[in-house]
Design a protein around this motif. Structure first.
Motif, short mmCIF file in Angstrom:
data_model
loop_
_atom_site.label_atom_id
_atom_site.label_comp_id
_atom_site.label_asym_id
_atom_site.label_seq_id
_atom_site.Cartn_x
_atom_site.Cartn_y
_atom_site.Cartn_z
N PRO A 144 -78.81 -90.72 7.67
CA PRO A 144 -78.53 -89.52 6.82
C PRO A 144 -77.75 -88.82 7.90
O PRO A 144 -76.21 -88.38 6.94
CB PRO A 144 -79.44 -89.11 6.47
CG PRO A 144 -80.62 -89.54 6.42
CD PRO A 144 -80.52 -90.45 7.81
N GLN A 145 -78.04 -88.31 8.62
CA GLN A 145 -77.13 -87.22 9.36
C GLN A 145 -75.54 -87.83 10.11
O GLN A 145 -74.96 -87.55 10.72
CB GLN A 145 -78.02 -86.71 10.00
CG GLN A 145 -77.99 -87.30 11.59
CD GLN A 145 -79.25 -87.56 11.39
OE1 GLN A 145 -79.56 -88.00 10.03
NE2 GLN A 145 -80.18 -88.01 12.34
N PRO A 185 -79.77 -80.34 4.74
CA PRO A 185 -80.65 -79.31 5.58
C PRO A 185 -82.43 -79.77 6.61
O PRO A 185 -82.40 -81.47 6.24
CB PRO A 185 -81.25 -78.78 4.73
CG PRO A 185 -80.48 -79.36 3.79
CD PRO A 185 -79.78 -80.50 3.91
N ARG A 186 -83.05 -78.83 7.54
CA ARG A 186 -83.69 -79.62 8.18
C ARG A 186 -85.00 -79.04 7.46
O ARG A 186 -84.95 -78.32 6.59
CB ARG A 186 -84.02 -78.64 9.40
CG ARG A 186 -82.92 -78.59 10.55
CD ARG A 186 -83.51 -77.65 11.95
NE ARG A 186 -81.95 -78.42 12.92
CZ ARG A 186 -81.22 -79.22 13.49
NH1 ARG A 186 -82.49 -79.98 12.73
NH2 ARG A 186 -81.09 -79.80 14.09
N ALA A 187 -85.61 -80.18 7.68
CA ALA A 187 -87.15 -80.16 6.92
C ALA A 187 -87.97 -79.01 7.22
O ALA A 187 -88.00 -78.95 8.59
CB ALA A 187 -87.78 -81.38 7.24
N ASP A 234 -79.17 -86.60 17.59
CA ASP A 234 -79.47 -87.30 16.62
C ASP A 234 -79.87 -85.83 15.99
O ASP A 234 -79.98 -85.82 14.42
CB ASP A 234 -80.34 -88.46 16.17
CG ASP A 234 -80.75 -89.26 16.17
OD1 ASP A 234 -79.11 -90.07 15.84
OD2 ASP A 234 -81.19 -90.37 16.52
N LEU A 235 -80.33 -84.87 16.36
CA LEU A 235 -81.09 -83.87 16.35
C LEU A 235 -79.96 -83.11 16.42
O LEU A 235 -79.69 -81.35 15.91
CB LEU A 235 -82.19 -82.98 16.82
CG LEU A 235 -83.40 -83.87 16.78
CD1 LEU A 235 -84.28 -83.51 17.79
CD2 LEU A 235 -83.46 -84.39 15.44
N ALA A 236 -78.90 -82.71 16.16
CA ALA A 236 -77.33 -81.44 16.39
C ALA A 236 -77.67 -80.99 14.87
O ALA A 236 -77.54 -82.02 13.82
CB ALA A 236 -76.05 -82.10 16.69
N GLY A 237 -77.21 -80.31 15.11
CA GLY A 237 -77.00 -79.37 13.66
C GLY A 237 -76.81 -77.78 13.65
O GLY A 237 -76.73 -77.10 15.54
N PRO A 238 -76.70 -76.88 13.14
CA PRO A 238 -76.46 -76.07 13.16
C PRO A 238 -77.45 -74.83 13.63
O PRO A 238 -78.90 -75.08 13.70
CB PRO A 238 -76.33 -74.83 11.82
CG PRO A 238 -76.07 -76.51 10.80
CD PRO A 238 -76.60 -76.74 11.90
N SER A 239 -76.90 -74.21 14.83
CA SER A 239 -78.47 -73.36 15.45
C SER A 239 -77.37 -72.00 16.34
O SER A 239 -76.39 -71.85 15.64
CB SER A 239 -78.80 -73.90 16.04
OG SER A 239 -79.85 -73.25 16.75
#
Length: 286
Positions: free
Chosen positions: A49-50, A131-133, A171-176
């Protein structure tokens, strides 16, 4: 920044180069993603999905001139994501003695800083990160003002000639935030964990000295250094709740890690961080 034209991520079809080697090499399985293989000078990963969000981020990094990440090449005829292969050496699941090098540790911090500098200004539009779970009871996370890697473990850093040269597994990249992502890298590389959980052969290392080396190489300012012990304790609390939630709702690798005792390891880390918060701050500010 380069603005060369490339097809949109979702429409990019990988066309093998003439004479491309057909050899398939199974790559080490990650904690969550399985079925990753190397074909010639490419990596093939199951589409997720990402994936489109990650592809857009990798495009941005390429245009920004960051040379430490794979390039997004499209999808192959089997529907897998195709990335460029980043040559070098990564640590095994139990990191070997060579991973203890302080020069390597400092270079990891420098690589993460270069990643954050290259990421500045990127706002995903066509393909936002899913969105992260998050469990309803989770500790409130930091603001999310920067797209980050968020999984800079020894297994995800490519090393050449003893120095960190690249990052894989986005795979775990995202906003932070830069501080949370850089702390997370330090947590894995120092490493910051209860002494009972030290990797074999790593028991003699001084975590306070190594944390200071990382902080100096990344360039945490004085206020960031003051914040790190508290942020670390909060991150452990959030990590525990998120891991528990993901294990219960997403199954797969998350459930395997939970069954393997990762929740207890995180709680021991939190207790160790709380007991040594002042000593960590002293090491960072001394």
């Amino acid at each position: 920044m380069s603005t060369r034209y490339r097809p949109p991520v979702q429409a990019r079809v990988y066309v093998p180069a003439a004479g491309e080697a057909p050899d398939v090499e199974l790559m080490p399985a990650g904690d969550v993603t399985e079925g990753v293989v190397r074909v010639g000078e490419t990596i093939r990963r199951p589409h997720q999905p990402q994936s489109l969000a990650v592809g857009g981020y990798l495009d941005w990094l390429e245009d920004a001139g960051f040379d430490g990440s794979p390039r997004c090449l499209g999808r192959d005829t089997e529907g897998r994501d195709v990335l460029s292969f980043v040559p070098g050496r990564c640590a095994e699941a139990l990191p070997e003695a060579w991973v203890q090098s302080e020069e390597l540790l400092a270079s990891v911090a420098g690589l993460v800083r270069r990643l954050h500098d290259a990421s500045a200004g990127y706002v995903p539009q066509a393909h936002p990160f899913p969105p992260r779970a998050m469990p309803p009871s989770a500790v409130r996370p930091d603001p999310t003002d920067l797209i980050c890697h968020l999984d800079v473990t020894p297994q995800n850093v490519v090393v050449r000639e003893g120095l960190a040269a690249g990052l894989v597994d986005f795979d775990l990249a995202g906003p932070s935030t830069a501080l949370r992502d850089s702390y997370n890298a330090a947590m894995h590389w120092v490493p910051l964990r209860a002494p009972a959980d030290a990797w074999p052969g790593w028991e003699r290392l001084d975590p306070y000295r190594r944390l200071r080396i990382f902080a100096d190489a990344y360039g945490w300012d004085r206020e960031e250094r003051r914040r790190v012990p508290g942020l670390a304790i909060d991150a452990a609390a959030l990590g525990y709740e998120r891991m528990h939630h993901n294990a219960a709702t997403l199954d797969g690798g998350w459930a395997r890690m939970w069954a393997g005792g990762v929740g207890d390891l995180i709680l021991r880390r939190r207790d160790w961080l709380e007991a040594n918060a002042q000593r960590l701050e002293d090491a960072l500010l001394g």
